[in-house]
Design an enzyme around this catalytic site. Structure first.
Site, short mmCIF file in Angstrom:
data_model
loop_
_atom_site.label_atom_id
_atom_site.label_comp_id
_atom_site.label_asym_id
_atom_site.label_seq_id
_atom_site.Cartn_x
_atom_site.Cartn_y
_atom_site.Cartn_z
N HIS A 275 0.39 -3.16 14.82
CA HIS A 275 1.13 -1.91 14.32
C HIS A 275 1.02 -0.96 15.04
O HIS A 275 0.21 -0.50 15.74
CB HIS A 275 0.24 -1.59 12.95
CG HIS A 275 1.24 -1.01 11.94
ND1 HIS A 275 1.67 0.55 12.24
CD2 HIS A 275 1.29 -1.21 10.54
CE1 HIS A 275 2.39 0.81 11.04
NE2 HIS A 275 2.29 0.15 10.29
N TYR B 110 3.80 6.87 0.46
CA TYR B 110 2.43 7.16 0.47
C TYR B 110 2.28 8.50 -0.44
O TYR B 110 1.70 9.57 0.02
CB TYR B 110 1.92 7.63 1.91
CG TYR B 110 2.09 6.47 2.77
CD1 TYR B 110 1.23 5.23 2.68
CD2 TYR B 110 3.00 6.11 3.68
CE1 TYR B 110 1.32 3.98 3.31
CE2 TYR B 110 3.20 4.95 4.50
CZ TYR B 110 2.35 4.13 4.23
OH TYR B 110 2.38 2.72 5.11
N GLU C 34 5.98 -5.87 8.61
CA GLU C 34 5.30 -5.34 7.44
C GLU C 34 5.94 -3.83 7.18
O GLU C 34 4.93 -2.82 7.24
CB GLU C 34 3.89 -5.20 7.60
CG GLU C 34 2.99 -6.54 7.77
CD GLU C 34 1.62 -6.30 8.47
OE1 GLU C 34 1.20 -5.40 8.68
OE2 GLU C 34 1.00 -7.52 8.72
N GLY D 220 6.65 -0.37 5.38
CA GLY D 220 6.35 0.24 4.08
C GLY D 220 7.25 1.28 3.81
O GLY D 220 8.13 1.35 2.99
N LYS E 14 0.79 -1.24 0.02
CA LYS E 14 0.08 -0.04 0.00
C LYS E 14 0.85 1.36 0.11
O LYS E 14 0.35 2.32 -0.24
CB LYS E 14 -0.99 0.07 1.20
CG LYS E 14 -0.19 -0.02 2.62
CD LYS E 14 -1.21 0.07 3.78
CE LYS E 14 -1.79 -1.20 4.09
NZ LYS E 14 -0.90 -2.35 4.32
N TYR F 12 -2.82 13.28 3.79
CA TYR F 12 -2.97 11.66 4.31
C TYR F 12 -1.94 11.24 5.35
O TYR F 12 -2.16 10.26 5.90
CB TYR F 12 -2.96 10.86 3.09
CG TYR F 12 -4.13 11.01 2.23
CD1 TYR F 12 -5.61 11.28 2.61
CD2 TYR F 12 -4.19 10.92 0.88
CE1 TYR F 12 -6.56 11.51 1.91
CE2 TYR F 12 -5.46 11.14 -0.05
CZ TYR F 12 -6.44 11.56 0.74
OH TYR F 12 -7.68 11.64 -0.08
C1 LIG Z 1 -1.53 -3.12 8.38
C2 LIG Z 1 -0.27 -2.26 7.85
N1 LIG Z 1 0.78 -2.89 7.61
C3 LIG Z 1 1.74 -2.00 7.60
C4 LIG Z 1 1.75 -0.86 7.02
C5 LIG Z 1 2.88 -0.13 6.62
O1 LIG Z 1 3.36 0.94 7.92
P1 LIG Z 1 4.70 1.78 7.53
O2 LIG Z 1 4.75 2.51 6.37
O3 LIG Z 1 4.75 2.73 8.60
O4 LIG Z 1 5.71 0.67 7.82
C6 LIG Z 1 0.39 -0.20 7.27
C7 LIG Z 1 0.06 1.40 6.97
O5 LIG Z 1 -0.80 1.81 7.11
C8 LIG Z 1 -0.80 -0.84 7.73
O6 LIG Z 1 -1.85 -0.33 7.97
#
Ligand SMILES: Cc1ncc(COP(=O)(O)O)c(C=O)c1O
Length: 481
Positions: free
Chosen positions: A218, A411, A295, A297, A90, A353
Protein backbone atom coordinates in the site's frame (compact mmCIF):
# COMPACT_ATOMS: atom_id res chain seq x y z
CA UNK A 1 -5.57 -9.28 -32.29
CA UNK A 2 -4.13 -6.02 -30.95
CA UNK A 3 -2.69 -5.85 -27.46
CA UNK A 4 -5.51 -3.75 -26.03
CA UNK A 5 -8.20 -6.08 -27.31
CA UNK A 6 -6.35 -9.14 -25.97
CA UNK A 7 -5.91 -7.45 -22.66
CA UNK A 8 -9.59 -6.57 -22.44
CA UNK A 9 -10.74 -10.04 -23.44
CA UNK A 10 -8.58 -11.75 -20.84
CA UNK A 11 -9.88 -9.35 -18.21
CA UNK A 12 -13.46 -9.86 -19.36
CA UNK A 13 -13.24 -13.67 -19.38
CA UNK A 14 -11.50 -13.70 -16.02
CA UNK A 15 -14.30 -11.61 -14.57
CA UNK A 16 -17.02 -13.72 -16.13
CA UNK A 17 -15.55 -17.02 -15.06
CA UNK A 18 -14.46 -16.29 -11.55
CA UNK A 19 -16.19 -13.23 -10.27
CA UNK A 20 -19.46 -12.51 -11.94
CA UNK A 21 -21.57 -14.48 -9.52
CA UNK A 22 -23.02 -11.20 -8.32
CA UNK A 23 -26.21 -11.49 -6.34
CA UNK A 24 -29.38 -9.84 -7.58
CA UNK A 25 -30.57 -7.19 -5.15
CA UNK A 26 -33.83 -5.30 -5.51
CA UNK A 27 -34.20 -1.53 -5.20
CA UNK A 28 -35.73 -2.18 -1.75
CA UNK A 29 -32.68 -4.21 -0.71
CA UNK A 30 -30.49 -1.22 -1.55
CA UNK A 31 -32.90 1.24 0.06
CA UNK A 32 -32.33 3.98 -2.51
CA UNK A 33 -34.80 6.22 -4.31
CA UNK A 34 -34.66 6.78 -8.03
CA UNK A 35 -33.48 10.13 -9.24
CA UNK A 36 -36.08 11.39 -11.69
CA UNK A 37 -34.93 12.31 -15.18
CA UNK A 38 -32.87 15.51 -15.14
CA UNK A 39 -32.44 15.52 -11.34
CA UNK A 40 -29.15 15.19 -9.52
CA UNK A 41 -28.16 14.22 -5.97
CA UNK A 42 -27.73 17.96 -5.31
CA UNK A 43 -31.42 18.48 -6.19
CA UNK A 44 -32.32 15.86 -3.58
CA UNK A 45 -30.32 17.80 -0.99
CA UNK A 46 -32.36 20.86 -1.95
CA UNK A 47 -35.61 18.93 -1.69
CA UNK A 48 -34.74 17.59 1.79
CA UNK A 49 -33.85 21.08 2.95
CA UNK A 50 -37.14 22.44 1.60
CA UNK A 51 -39.06 19.67 3.36
CA UNK A 52 -37.35 20.54 6.63
CA UNK A 53 -38.19 24.23 6.38
CA UNK A 54 -41.68 23.60 7.78
CA UNK A 55 -40.43 21.85 10.90
CA UNK A 56 -37.85 22.18 13.64
CA UNK A 57 -36.29 18.89 12.52
CA UNK A 58 -33.19 20.13 10.79
CA UNK A 59 -30.86 17.22 11.51
CA UNK A 60 -27.68 16.88 9.44
CA UNK A 61 -28.03 14.38 6.60
CA UNK A 62 -26.16 12.80 3.72
CA UNK A 63 -27.27 12.26 0.16
CA UNK A 64 -25.26 9.47 -1.44
CA UNK A 65 -25.37 8.84 -5.17
CA UNK A 66 -24.80 5.13 -5.84
CA UNK A 67 -24.62 5.99 -9.55
CA UNK A 68 -21.39 7.81 -8.75
CA UNK A 69 -19.91 4.57 -7.36
CA UNK A 70 -20.93 2.86 -10.61
CA UNK A 71 -19.27 5.60 -12.68
CA UNK A 72 -16.10 5.16 -10.68
CA UNK A 73 -16.18 1.46 -11.46
CA UNK A 74 -16.53 2.08 -15.20
CA UNK A 75 -13.69 4.56 -14.99
CA UNK A 76 -11.55 1.98 -13.17
CA UNK A 77 -12.24 -0.73 -15.73
CA UNK A 78 -11.35 1.66 -18.52
CA UNK A 79 -8.17 2.97 -16.88
CA UNK A 80 -6.72 -0.27 -15.49
CA UNK A 81 -8.20 -3.21 -17.39
CA UNK A 82 -5.68 -5.64 -15.91
CA UNK A 83 -6.42 -4.80 -12.29
CA UNK A 84 -9.45 -6.21 -10.45
CA UNK A 85 -10.65 -3.92 -7.64
CA UNK A 86 -11.16 -5.41 -4.18
CA UNK A 87 -13.00 -2.54 -2.44
CA UNK A 88 -11.53 -1.65 0.99
CA UNK A 89 -14.64 -1.91 3.16
CA UNK A 90 -13.01 0.05 6.00
CA UNK A 91 -13.31 3.23 3.96
CA UNK A 92 -17.11 3.27 4.00
CA UNK A 93 -18.98 0.21 5.15
CA UNK A 94 -22.47 1.43 4.23
CA UNK A 95 -24.47 -1.59 3.19
CA UNK A 96 -25.79 0.07 0.03
CA UNK A 97 -22.24 0.91 -1.13
CA UNK A 98 -20.99 -2.61 -0.50
CA UNK A 99 -24.10 -4.00 -2.25
CA UNK A 100 -23.46 -1.79 -5.29
CA UNK A 101 -19.89 -3.05 -5.57
CA UNK A 102 -20.98 -6.65 -4.95
CA UNK A 103 -23.45 -6.28 -7.84
CA UNK A 104 -20.65 -4.96 -10.05
CA UNK A 105 -18.61 -8.09 -9.36
CA UNK A 106 -15.89 -6.32 -7.37
CA UNK A 107 -13.90 -8.17 -4.73
CA UNK A 108 -13.51 -6.95 -1.16
CA UNK A 109 -10.60 -6.13 1.13
CA UNK A 110 -11.81 -6.92 4.65
CA UNK A 111 -9.84 -5.98 7.76
CA UNK A 112 -11.82 -7.89 10.39
CA UNK A 113 -14.35 -10.57 11.19
CA UNK A 114 -17.19 -8.03 11.13
CA UNK A 115 -16.27 -6.84 7.65
CA UNK A 116 -16.01 -10.42 6.38
CA UNK A 117 -19.38 -11.19 8.00
CA UNK A 118 -21.00 -8.23 6.30
CA UNK A 119 -19.62 -8.98 2.86
CA UNK A 120 -20.48 -12.69 3.18
CA UNK A 121 -24.03 -11.77 4.31
CA UNK A 122 -24.49 -10.20 0.86
CA UNK A 123 -23.74 -13.55 -0.78
CA UNK A 124 -20.21 -12.67 -1.89
CA UNK A 125 -18.13 -15.78 -2.53
CA UNK A 126 -15.11 -16.15 -0.18
CA UNK A 127 -12.83 -16.23 -3.24
CA UNK A 128 -13.77 -12.56 -3.75
CA UNK A 129 -12.45 -11.57 -0.34
CA UNK A 130 -8.90 -10.81 0.77
CA UNK A 131 -8.40 -10.54 4.53
CA UNK A 132 -5.93 -7.69 4.10
CA UNK A 133 -4.86 -7.03 7.66
CA UNK A 134 -1.30 -8.24 8.35
CA UNK A 135 -1.93 -8.40 12.14
CA UNK A 136 -5.02 -10.44 12.91
CA UNK A 137 -6.57 -11.76 16.11
CA UNK A 138 -6.29 -15.55 16.27
CA UNK A 139 -10.05 -16.07 16.72
CA UNK A 140 -10.68 -13.94 13.61
CA UNK A 141 -8.27 -16.06 11.54
CA UNK A 142 -10.31 -19.07 12.70
CA UNK A 143 -13.47 -17.28 11.59
CA UNK A 144 -11.93 -16.61 8.17
CA UNK A 145 -11.01 -20.29 7.92
CA UNK A 146 -14.58 -21.32 8.80
CA UNK A 147 -15.87 -18.93 6.13
CA UNK A 148 -13.41 -20.37 3.59
CA UNK A 149 -11.73 -17.00 3.13
CA UNK A 150 -8.27 -18.09 2.03
CA UNK A 151 -6.40 -15.02 0.85
CA UNK A 152 -4.82 -13.07 3.70
CA UNK A 153 -1.85 -10.80 4.15
CA UNK A 154 1.06 -11.12 6.61
CA UNK A 155 4.31 -9.28 7.31
CA UNK A 156 5.79 -11.11 10.33
CA UNK A 157 6.87 -14.51 11.56
CA UNK A 158 4.36 -14.40 14.42
CA UNK A 159 1.52 -14.01 11.93
CA UNK A 160 2.81 -17.00 9.98
CA UNK A 161 2.78 -19.09 13.15
CA UNK A 162 -0.80 -18.08 13.97
CA UNK A 163 -1.93 -18.99 10.46
CA UNK A 164 -0.05 -22.31 10.56
CA UNK A 165 -1.92 -23.08 13.81
CA UNK A 166 -5.46 -22.48 12.62
CA UNK A 167 -5.85 -22.04 8.88
CA UNK A 168 -4.51 -24.96 6.84
CA UNK A 169 -5.92 -23.67 3.55
CA UNK A 170 -4.65 -20.11 3.82
CA UNK A 171 -3.25 -18.52 0.68
CA UNK A 172 -0.81 -16.01 2.04
CA UNK A 173 0.11 -12.67 0.54
CA UNK A 174 3.29 -11.02 1.79
CA UNK A 175 2.80 -7.30 2.45
CA UNK A 176 5.92 -5.33 1.65
CA UNK A 177 6.74 -1.82 2.86
CA UNK A 178 6.73 1.15 0.48
CA UNK A 179 8.23 4.60 0.58
CA UNK A 180 4.97 6.33 1.52
CA UNK A 181 6.67 9.46 2.86
CA UNK A 182 4.73 11.64 0.42
CA UNK A 183 1.30 10.12 1.14
CA UNK A 184 -1.31 12.02 3.15
CA UNK A 185 -1.84 9.01 5.45
CA UNK A 186 1.21 6.82 5.90
CA UNK A 187 0.77 3.09 6.43
CA UNK A 188 4.23 1.57 5.96
CA UNK A 189 5.35 2.87 9.37
CA UNK A 190 3.02 0.24 10.81
CA UNK A 191 2.91 -2.47 8.13
CA UNK A 192 5.10 -4.07 5.51
CA UNK A 193 8.28 -6.12 5.40
CA UNK A 194 11.54 -4.85 3.93
CA UNK A 195 13.02 -6.78 0.99
CA UNK A 196 15.60 -8.33 3.34
CA UNK A 197 12.93 -9.40 5.83
CA UNK A 198 10.82 -10.73 2.95
CA UNK A 199 13.38 -13.43 2.12
CA UNK A 200 13.45 -14.57 5.75
CA UNK A 201 9.67 -14.61 5.92
CA UNK A 202 9.42 -16.67 2.74
CA UNK A 203 11.91 -19.15 4.19
CA UNK A 204 9.93 -19.33 7.43
CA UNK A 205 6.69 -19.86 5.50
CA UNK A 206 8.36 -22.66 3.58
CA UNK A 207 9.51 -24.31 6.83
CA UNK A 208 5.98 -24.09 8.21
CA UNK A 209 4.54 -25.65 5.05
CA UNK A 210 2.45 -22.57 4.24
CA UNK A 211 1.38 -21.48 0.77
CA UNK A 212 2.50 -17.96 -0.16
CA UNK A 213 0.66 -16.98 -3.35
CA UNK A 214 1.72 -13.40 -3.80
CA UNK A 215 2.74 -9.94 -2.69
CA UNK A 216 0.78 -6.87 -1.62
CA UNK A 217 1.68 -3.30 -0.79
CA UNK A 218 0.00 0.00 0.00
CA UNK A 219 1.60 3.27 -1.10
CA UNK A 220 -0.24 5.18 1.65
CA UNK A 221 -3.69 6.67 1.45
CA UNK A 222 -3.86 9.89 -0.53
CA UNK A 223 -0.77 9.13 -2.60
CA UNK A 224 0.85 12.25 -4.08
CA UNK A 225 3.72 10.61 -5.93
CA UNK A 226 2.96 8.05 -8.63
CA UNK A 227 6.58 6.87 -8.75
CA UNK A 228 5.94 5.15 -5.38
CA UNK A 229 3.76 2.63 -7.22
CA UNK A 230 6.50 1.94 -9.76
CA UNK A 231 9.10 1.32 -7.06
CA UNK A 232 6.69 -0.91 -5.14
CA UNK A 233 5.80 -2.92 -8.26
CA UNK A 234 9.50 -3.40 -8.99
CA UNK A 235 10.10 -4.45 -5.35
CA UNK A 236 7.20 -6.89 -5.62
CA UNK A 237 8.92 -8.40 -8.68
CA UNK A 238 12.03 -9.01 -6.54
CA UNK A 239 9.94 -10.80 -3.93
CA UNK A 240 8.26 -12.92 -6.63
CA UNK A 241 11.73 -13.93 -7.83
CA UNK A 242 12.80 -14.81 -4.27
CA UNK A 243 9.61 -16.85 -3.90
CA UNK A 244 10.30 -18.72 -7.14
CA UNK A 245 13.84 -19.55 -5.91
CA UNK A 246 12.30 -21.07 -2.80
CA UNK A 247 9.80 -23.09 -4.83
CA UNK A 248 6.63 -21.02 -4.31
CA UNK A 249 4.19 -20.67 -7.19
CA UNK A 250 3.30 -17.02 -6.76
CA UNK A 251 0.36 -15.84 -8.85
CA UNK A 252 -1.14 -12.78 -7.14
CA UNK A 253 0.01 -9.17 -7.07
CA UNK A 254 -2.06 -6.79 -4.92
CA UNK A 255 -1.24 -3.12 -5.58
CA UNK A 256 -3.29 -1.81 -2.62
CA UNK A 257 -5.07 1.54 -2.44
CA UNK A 258 -4.03 5.18 -2.45
CA UNK A 259 -6.10 6.27 -5.48
CA UNK A 260 -7.84 9.67 -5.25
CA UNK A 261 -11.62 9.78 -4.85
CA UNK A 262 -12.28 13.30 -6.05
CA UNK A 263 -10.85 15.81 -8.47
CA UNK A 264 -9.61 18.32 -5.87
CA UNK A 265 -6.21 16.64 -5.72
CA UNK A 266 -2.83 17.36 -7.27
CA UNK A 267 -2.31 13.85 -8.62
CA UNK A 268 -5.28 12.71 -10.72
CA UNK A 269 -6.44 9.10 -11.03
CA UNK A 270 -5.50 8.76 -14.72
CA UNK A 271 -2.05 10.24 -14.05
CA UNK A 272 -1.47 7.44 -11.55
CA UNK A 273 -2.85 4.69 -13.77
CA UNK A 274 -0.82 6.08 -16.68
CA UNK A 275 2.27 5.21 -14.64
CA UNK A 276 1.04 1.95 -13.12
CA UNK A 277 0.01 0.26 -16.38
CA UNK A 278 3.45 0.39 -18.05
CA UNK A 279 5.09 -0.70 -14.78
CA UNK A 280 2.79 -3.71 -14.61
CA UNK A 281 3.49 -4.53 -18.26
CA UNK A 282 7.23 -4.29 -17.60
CA UNK A 283 7.45 -6.29 -14.36
CA UNK A 284 4.34 -8.48 -14.67
CA UNK A 285 3.55 -8.83 -18.39
CA UNK A 286 0.04 -9.97 -19.30
CA UNK A 287 1.18 -13.50 -20.17
CA UNK A 288 3.19 -14.08 -16.97
CA UNK A 289 0.36 -15.86 -15.19
CA UNK A 290 0.04 -13.34 -12.36
CA UNK A 291 -3.39 -12.04 -11.46
CA UNK A 292 -3.41 -8.40 -10.38
CA UNK A 293 -5.80 -6.94 -7.83
CA UNK A 294 -5.98 -3.64 -5.92
CA UNK A 295 -7.67 -2.46 -2.71
CA UNK A 296 -9.16 0.95 -3.57
CA UNK A 297 -11.15 2.63 -0.79
CA UNK A 298 -11.56 6.39 -1.14
CA UNK A 299 -11.49 6.14 -4.94
CA UNK A 300 -14.92 4.53 -4.99
CA UNK A 301 -16.80 6.52 -2.37
CA UNK A 302 -15.38 9.98 -1.70
CA UNK A 303 -17.32 11.92 -4.32
CA UNK A 304 -20.58 9.98 -3.93
CA UNK A 305 -21.51 11.52 -0.57
CA UNK A 306 -22.68 15.07 0.12
CA UNK A 307 -23.30 16.18 3.72
CA UNK A 308 -25.75 18.91 4.72
CA UNK A 309 -25.37 20.45 8.18
CA UNK A 310 -27.54 23.02 9.90
CA UNK A 311 -26.45 26.04 11.89
CA UNK A 312 -27.69 25.43 15.43
CA UNK A 313 -25.90 28.25 17.24
CA UNK A 314 -23.90 31.36 16.44
CA UNK A 315 -21.67 33.81 18.27
CA UNK A 316 -20.61 37.24 17.14
CA UNK A 317 -17.19 38.22 18.45
CA UNK A 318 -16.48 41.93 18.39
CA UNK A 319 -12.89 43.00 17.85
CA UNK A 320 -11.32 44.24 21.08
CA UNK A 321 -9.93 47.33 19.38
CA UNK A 322 -12.10 48.27 16.40
CA UNK A 323 -10.06 51.43 15.77
CA UNK A 324 -7.13 49.24 14.68
CA UNK A 325 -9.19 48.09 11.71
CA UNK A 326 -8.95 49.95 8.41
CA UNK A 327 -12.66 49.53 7.88
CA UNK A 328 -14.48 51.74 10.34
CA UNK A 329 -17.99 50.65 9.45
CA UNK A 330 -19.40 48.82 12.53
CA UNK A 331 -20.27 45.80 10.38
CA UNK A 332 -16.67 44.89 9.72
CA UNK A 333 -15.19 44.65 13.17
CA UNK A 334 -16.46 41.21 14.01
CA UNK A 335 -15.76 37.56 13.49
CA UNK A 336 -18.49 34.93 13.51
CA UNK A 337 -18.54 31.51 15.13
CA UNK A 338 -21.01 29.05 13.65
CA UNK A 339 -22.01 25.84 15.46
CA UNK A 340 -23.43 23.08 13.26
CA UNK A 341 -25.05 19.71 14.04
CA UNK A 342 -22.26 17.37 12.94
CA UNK A 343 -18.62 17.60 13.94
CA UNK A 344 -15.25 15.93 14.34
CA UNK A 345 -16.68 13.22 16.60
CA UNK A 346 -19.18 12.49 13.83
CA UNK A 347 -18.78 12.63 10.06
CA UNK A 348 -15.95 15.17 10.25
CA UNK A 349 -13.69 12.67 12.05
CA UNK A 350 -11.93 12.65 8.65
CA UNK A 351 -10.31 15.94 9.73
CA UNK A 352 -8.46 14.16 12.56
CA UNK A 353 -8.00 10.67 11.11
CA UNK A 354 -7.74 11.33 7.40
CA UNK A 355 -6.08 14.77 7.40
CA UNK A 356 -9.05 16.02 5.41
CA UNK A 357 -9.47 19.72 4.61
CA UNK A 358 -13.15 20.43 4.15
CA UNK A 359 -14.74 23.38 2.44
CA UNK A 360 -18.29 24.60 3.08
CA UNK A 361 -20.66 25.28 0.22
CA UNK A 362 -23.31 27.90 0.86
CA UNK A 363 -26.80 26.58 0.44
CA UNK A 364 -28.30 30.05 -0.02
CA UNK A 365 -26.71 32.00 -2.82
CA UNK A 366 -25.31 35.24 -1.37
CA UNK A 367 -26.12 38.59 -2.97
CA UNK A 368 -23.36 39.77 -5.37
CA UNK A 369 -22.25 42.48 -2.94
CA UNK A 370 -22.79 40.46 0.24
CA UNK A 371 -20.08 41.08 2.81
CA UNK A 372 -18.02 38.09 3.88
CA UNK A 373 -16.85 37.78 7.48
CA UNK A 374 -13.95 35.87 8.96
CA UNK A 375 -15.62 32.82 10.51
CA UNK A 376 -14.93 29.56 12.26
CA UNK A 377 -17.17 26.46 12.16
CA UNK A 378 -17.63 24.18 15.16
CA UNK A 379 -19.28 20.82 15.81
CA UNK A 380 -22.11 20.29 18.30
CA UNK A 381 -20.27 18.55 21.17
CA UNK A 382 -18.98 20.21 24.32
CA UNK A 383 -15.35 19.49 23.43
CA UNK A 384 -13.13 22.39 22.35
CA UNK A 385 -11.39 20.05 19.94
CA UNK A 386 -14.62 19.77 17.96
CA UNK A 387 -13.70 22.39 15.38
CA UNK A 388 -14.42 21.81 11.69
CA UNK A 389 -12.76 24.93 10.27
CA UNK A 390 -10.55 27.40 12.08
CA UNK A 391 -10.83 30.12 9.47
CA UNK A 392 -13.06 30.70 6.51
CA UNK A 393 -15.01 33.50 4.87
CA UNK A 394 -18.80 33.33 5.09
CA UNK A 395 -21.66 35.80 4.99
CA UNK A 396 -23.73 36.67 8.05
CA UNK A 397 -25.73 33.44 8.24
CA UNK A 398 -28.71 32.78 10.50
CA UNK A 399 -29.73 29.91 12.77
CA UNK A 400 -31.43 27.28 10.63
CA UNK A 401 -29.32 28.05 7.55
CA UNK A 402 -27.58 25.13 5.87
CA UNK A 403 -23.98 24.47 4.86
CA UNK A 404 -23.09 21.69 2.45
CA UNK A 405 -19.89 19.67 2.15
CA UNK A 406 -19.13 17.51 -0.86
CA UNK A 407 -16.66 14.62 -1.29
CA UNK A 408 -17.66 13.30 2.16
CA UNK A 409 -17.79 9.56 1.43
CA UNK A 410 -14.32 8.38 2.46
CA UNK A 411 -13.33 7.71 6.08
CA UNK A 412 -16.35 9.70 7.38
CA UNK A 413 -19.40 7.55 8.19
CA UNK A 414 -17.18 4.51 8.82
CA UNK A 415 -15.48 6.01 11.87
CA UNK A 416 -18.04 8.45 13.24
CA UNK A 417 -19.20 8.16 16.86
CA UNK A 418 -22.23 9.29 18.84
CA UNK A 419 -20.10 11.10 21.43
CA UNK A 420 -22.19 13.44 23.61
CA UNK A 421 -25.29 11.63 22.35
CA UNK A 422 -25.31 13.17 18.88
CA UNK A 423 -26.75 10.66 16.40
CA UNK A 424 -25.06 9.95 13.09
CA UNK A 425 -26.74 11.71 10.15
CA UNK A 426 -29.23 9.71 8.08
CA UNK A 427 -27.97 8.72 4.64
CA UNK A 428 -30.42 9.07 1.74
CA UNK A 429 -29.28 6.90 -1.14
CA UNK A 430 -30.21 7.79 -4.70
CA UNK A 431 -29.48 6.40 -8.16
CA UNK A 432 -30.67 7.40 -11.63
CA UNK A 433 -32.74 4.92 -13.61
CA UNK A 434 -30.07 4.79 -16.31
CA UNK A 435 -27.41 3.90 -13.72
CA UNK A 436 -29.69 1.20 -12.34
CA UNK A 437 -30.05 -0.27 -15.84
CA UNK A 438 -26.30 -0.24 -16.38
CA UNK A 439 -25.78 -1.88 -12.99
CA UNK A 440 -28.18 -4.69 -13.94
CA UNK A 441 -26.47 -5.02 -17.32
CA UNK A 442 -23.05 -5.37 -15.70
CA UNK A 443 -24.37 -7.77 -13.07
CA UNK A 444 -25.72 -10.14 -15.69
CA UNK A 445 -23.35 -9.62 -18.63
CA UNK A 446 -20.10 -8.31 -17.19
CA UNK A 447 -18.50 -4.91 -17.71
CA UNK A 448 -19.25 -2.99 -20.91
CA UNK A 449 -16.85 -3.28 -23.80
CA UNK A 450 -13.71 -1.31 -23.20
CA UNK A 451 -13.46 -0.89 -26.89
CA UNK A 452 -16.62 1.21 -27.00
CA UNK A 453 -15.56 4.80 -27.14
CA UNK A 454 -18.96 5.96 -25.99
CA UNK A 455 -20.47 5.14 -22.63
CA UNK A 456 -22.91 2.28 -22.17
CA UNK A 457 -26.51 2.97 -23.04
CA UNK A 458 -28.15 5.48 -20.83
CA UNK A 459 -25.00 6.77 -19.15
CA UNK A 460 -24.07 10.38 -19.66
CA UNK A 461 -21.22 10.81 -22.16
CA UNK A 462 -18.94 12.03 -19.38
CA UNK A 463 -19.48 8.92 -17.24
CA UNK A 464 -16.78 8.29 -14.74
CA UNK A 465 -15.47 11.82 -14.80
CA UNK A 466 -16.56 14.51 -12.43
CA UNK A 467 -16.09 18.19 -13.05
CA UNK A 468 -12.90 19.61 -11.58
CA UNK A 469 -13.00 21.25 -8.21
CA UNK A 470 -10.47 23.75 -7.04
CA UNK A 471 -8.29 23.07 -4.03
CA UNK A 472 -9.47 25.29 -1.19
CA UNK A 473 -7.19 28.22 -0.53
CA UNK A 474 -6.36 28.86 3.11
CA UNK A 475 -8.30 30.47 4.70
CA UNK A 476 -11.02 29.01 2.50
CA UNK A 477 -14.10 30.77 1.27
CA UNK A 478 -17.43 29.09 0.93
CA UNK A 479 -18.39 27.90 -2.50
CA UNK A 480 -21.84 28.41 -3.91
CA UNK A 481 -23.33 25.74 -6.13
C1 LIG B 1 -4.64 -2.55 3.74
C2 LIG B 1 -5.39 -1.40 3.16
N1 LIG B 1 -5.91 -1.53 1.92
C3 LIG B 1 -6.60 -0.54 1.34
C4 LIG B 1 -6.83 0.65 2.00
C5 LIG B 1 -7.62 1.72 1.29
O1 LIG B 1 -6.83 2.79 0.96
P1 LIG B 1 -7.37 3.98 0.07
O2 LIG B 1 -8.61 4.48 0.72
O3 LIG B 1 -6.27 4.97 0.06
O4 LIG B 1 -7.63 3.46 -1.30
C6 LIG B 1 -6.28 0.86 3.28
C7 LIG B 1 -6.46 2.11 3.98
O5 LIG B 1 -6.06 2.34 5.10
C8 LIG B 1 -5.55 -0.22 3.88
O6 LIG B 1 -5.03 -0.09 5.10
Amino acid sequence: MDKFRKCFLSFFCDRLNTEMEAAAFSVDDFGFTFLEEGFSARDVVEQKINESSMSDDKDAFFVADLGDVLKKHLRWVRAMPRVTPFYAVKCNNSRAVVMTLASLGAGFDCASKTEIEMVRSLGVDPSRIIYANPCKQLSQIKYAAAQKVQMMTFDSEVELMKVARCHNDAKLVLRIATDDSKAVCRLSVKFGATLKASRLLLEQAKDLGLDVIGVSFHVGSGCTDSSTYVQAISDARCVFDMGAELGFNMTLLDIGGGFPGSEDVKLKFEEITGVINPALDKYFPADCGVRIIAEPGRYYVASAFMLAVNIIAKKVIMKEDPSSDDEDDGNYDRTLMYYVNDGVYGSFNCIQYDHAVVQPILHKKPKPDEHMFPCSIWGPTCDGLDRILEQCQLPDLQLGDWLLFDNMGAYTVAASSTFNGFERPDIHYVMSRSSWQVLQQIRTQGPPSLLEESCPSGMPACCGRESSLELPAKPCSARVL
